[in-house]
Design a protein around this motif. Structure first.
Motif, PDB file in Angstrom:
ATOM      1  N   ASP A 198       0.715  -1.512  -0.245  1.00  0.00           N
ATOM      2  CA  ASP A 198      -0.207  -0.182   0.198  1.00  0.00           C
ATOM      3  C   ASP A 198       1.359   1.274  -0.154  1.00  0.00           C
ATOM      4  N   ALA A 199       2.403   1.013  -0.473  1.00  0.00           N
ATOM      5  CA  ALA A 199       3.039   2.390   0.054  1.00  0.00           C
ATOM      6  C   ALA A 199       2.722   3.583  -0.848  1.00  0.00           C
ATOM      7  N   ASP A 200       1.824   3.123  -2.338  1.00  0.00           N
ATOM      8  CA  ASP A 200       1.995   4.077  -3.390  1.00  0.00           C
ATOM      9  C   ASP A 200       0.731   4.709  -3.182  1.00  0.00           C
ATOM     10  N   PHE A 201      -0.338   4.547  -2.476  1.00  0.00           N
ATOM     11  CA  PHE A 201      -1.586   4.832  -2.546  1.00  0.00           C
ATOM     12  C   PHE A 201      -0.974   5.936  -0.841  1.00  0.00           C
ATOM     13  N   LYS A 202      -0.375   5.504  -0.374  1.00  0.00           N
ATOM     14  CA  LYS A 202      -0.180   6.091   1.172  1.00  0.00           C
ATOM     15  C   LYS A 202       0.675   7.551   0.158  1.00  0.00           C
ATOM     16  N   LEU A 203       1.138   7.525  -0.528  1.00  0.00           N
ATOM     17  CA  LEU A 203       1.989   8.383  -0.820  1.00  0.00           C
ATOM     18  C   LEU A 203       1.715   9.349  -0.909  1.00  0.00           C
ATOM     19  N   GLN A 204       0.912   8.738  -2.653  1.00  0.00           N
ATOM     20  CA  GLN A 204      -0.126   9.842  -3.136  1.00  0.00           C
ATOM     21  C   GLN A 204      -0.672  10.507  -1.704  1.00  0.00           C
ATOM     22  N   SER A 205      -1.250   9.647  -0.973  1.00  0.00           N
ATOM     23  CA  SER A 205      -2.347  10.718  -0.171  1.00  0.00           C
ATOM     24  C   SER A 205      -1.753  11.748   0.917  1.00  0.00           C
ATOM     25  N   ILE A 206      -0.228  12.045   1.201  1.00  0.00           N
ATOM     26  CA  ILE A 206       0.131  12.392   1.545  1.00  0.00           C
ATOM     27  C   ILE A 206       0.891  13.802   0.454  1.00  0.00           C
ATOM     28  N   GLU A 207       0.953  13.035  -0.504  1.00  0.00           N
ATOM     29  CA  GLU A 207       1.400  14.380  -2.090  1.00  0.00           C
ATOM     30  C   GLU A 207      -0.714  14.803  -1.555  1.00  0.00           C
ATOM     31  N   ILE A 208      -1.599  14.732  -1.720  1.00  0.00           N
ATOM     32  CA  ILE A 208      -2.469  15.555  -1.512  1.00  0.00           C
ATOM     33  C   ILE A 208      -3.251  15.813  -0.769  1.00  0.00           C
ATOM     34  N   GLN A 209      -2.632  15.783   0.185  1.00  0.00           N
ATOM     35  CA  GLN A 209      -2.598  16.142   1.883  1.00  0.00           C
ATOM     36  C   GLN A 209      -1.889  17.481   1.480  1.00  0.00           C
ATOM     37  N   LEU A 210      -0.706  17.702   1.317  1.00  0.00           N
ATOM     38  CA  LEU A 210       0.616  18.430   1.047  1.00  0.00           C
ATOM     39  C   LEU A 210      -0.212  19.226   0.306  1.00  0.00           C
ATOM     40  N   ALA A 211      -0.506  19.037  -0.454  1.00  0.00           N
ATOM     41  CA  ALA A 211      -1.211  20.136  -1.348  1.00  0.00           C
ATOM     42  C   ALA A 211      -2.401  21.223  -1.355  1.00  0.00           C
ATOM     43  N   GLN A 212      -2.886  20.364   0.134  1.00  0.00           N
ATOM     44  CA  GLN A 212      -4.550  20.819   1.034  1.00  0.00           C
ATOM     45  C   GLN A 212      -3.593  21.816   1.675  1.00  0.00           C
ATOM     46  N   LEU A 213      -3.455  21.181   2.114  1.00  0.00           N
ATOM     47  CA  LEU A 213      -1.838  22.362   3.052  1.00  0.00           C
ATOM     48  C   LEU A 213      -1.859  23.911   2.534  1.00  0.00           C
ATOM     49  N   LYS A 214      -0.906  23.605   1.402  1.00  0.00           N
ATOM     50  CA  LYS A 214      -0.163  24.867   0.868  1.00  0.00           C
ATOM     51  C   LYS A 214      -1.396  25.392   0.009  1.00  0.00           C
ATOM     52  N   ALA A 215      -2.481  24.730  -0.583  1.00  0.00           N
ATOM     53  CA  ALA A 215      -3.459  25.927  -0.859  1.00  0.00           C
ATOM     54  C   ALA A 215      -4.670  26.027   0.012  1.00  0.00           C
ATOM     55  N   ASN A 216      -4.505  25.945   1.300  1.00  0.00           N
ATOM     56  CA  ASN A 216      -5.828  26.097   2.533  1.00  0.00           C
ATOM     57  C   ASN A 216      -4.754  27.563   3.487  1.00  0.00           C
ATOM     58  N   GLY A 217      -3.141  27.816   2.469  1.00  0.00           N
ATOM     59  CA  GLY A 217      -2.308  28.645   3.484  1.00  0.00           C
ATOM     60  C   GLY A 217      -2.001  28.572   4.625  1.00  0.00           C
ATOM     61  N   PRO A 218      -1.295  29.761   5.833  1.00  0.00           N
ATOM     62  CA  PRO A 218      -1.541  28.965   7.239  1.00  0.00           C
ATOM     63  C   PRO A 218      -1.650  28.735   7.852  1.00  0.00           C
ATOM     64  N   ILE A 219      -1.548  27.714   8.573  1.00  0.00           N
ATOM     65  CA  ILE A 219      -2.806  27.448   9.703  1.00  0.00           C
ATOM     66  C   ILE A 219      -1.740  27.263  11.065  1.00  0.00           C
ATOM     67  N   ALA A 220      -2.067  28.344  11.639  1.00  0.00           N
ATOM     68  CA  ALA A 220      -2.070  28.874  13.260  1.00  0.00           C
ATOM     69  C   ALA A 220      -2.497  28.107  14.322  1.00  0.00           C
ATOM     70  N   THR A 221      -3.499  27.532  14.323  1.00  0.00           N
ATOM     71  CA  THR A 221      -4.387  26.095  15.157  1.00  0.00           C
ATOM     72  C   THR A 221      -5.622  25.587  13.970  1.00  0.00           C
ATOM     73  N   ALA A 222      -5.329  24.415  14.348  1.00  0.00           N
ATOM     74  CA  ALA A 222      -6.558  22.901  13.707  1.00  0.00           C
ATOM     75  C   ALA A 222      -7.422  23.357  15.486  1.00  0.00           C
ATOM     76  N   PRO A 223      -8.484  22.951  14.450  1.00  0.00           N
ATOM     77  CA  PRO A 223     -10.067  22.880  16.052  1.00  0.00           C
ATOM     78  C   PRO A 223      -9.711  21.456  16.035  1.00  0.00           C
ATOM     79  N   PRO A 224     -10.074  20.791  16.893  1.00  0.00           N
ATOM     80  CA  PRO A 224     -10.060  19.272  17.450  1.00  0.00           C
ATOM     81  C   PRO A 224     -10.405  18.471  16.411  1.00  0.00           C
ATOM     82  N   ASP A 225     -11.142  18.761  15.719  1.00  0.00           N
ATOM     83  CA  ASP A 225     -12.001  17.379  15.274  1.00  0.00           C
ATOM     84  C   ASP A 225     -11.548  17.832  13.057  1.00  0.00           C
ATOM     85  N   PHE A 226     -10.281  18.382  12.800  1.00  0.00           N
ATOM     86  CA  PHE A 226      -9.507  19.546  11.965  1.00  0.00           C
ATOM     87  C   PHE A 226      -9.093  17.536  11.096  1.00  0.00           C
TER      88      PHE A 226
END
Length: 100
Positions: A67-95
């Motif tokens: 499952d390495a490829d699936f997990k690595l692709q998921s990480i890439e997607i999440q990093l792209a989302q972080l980048k697109a959403n801009g600075p995150i100073a705090t995260a709500p508990p359910d983030f």
């Protein structure tokens, strides 16, 4: 793309996000298990011993696992989302970020 190429792409994205102060992203290669850990905290988190800070991402990937490829692709997607959403100073508990 090979797991090694994906790991290098993830590392580059983590550096870009961290340097832009969007979030503090840590990537570690674990040679003894051929694994990669990737986790992130809000930018400027308190890193003193005992300080509590939310994890925005938290992954361990064994690069030779089926499952390495699936997990690595998921990480890439999440990093792209972080980048697109801009600075995150705090995260709500359910983030939660979306996965592939």
């Amino acid at each position: 793309m090979t797991p090694t190429e994906r790991a290098l792409k993830i590392t580059a994205a983590a550096m870009e996000i961290s340097q832009a102060r969007i979030a503090d992203v840590m990537v570690t290669y674990l040679g003894h298990i051929d694994g990669l850990t990737v986790y992130a905290h809000p930018a400027g988190s308190d890193y003193r011993l005992g300080a509590k800070r939310p994890r925005l991402l938290d992954w361990t990937v064994y690069l030779d696992a089926p499952d390495a490829d699936f997990k690595l692709q998921s990480i890439e997607i999440q990093l792209a989302q972080l980048k697109a959403n801009g600075p995150i100073a705090t995260a709500p508990p359910d983030f939660k970020l979306e996965t592939a």
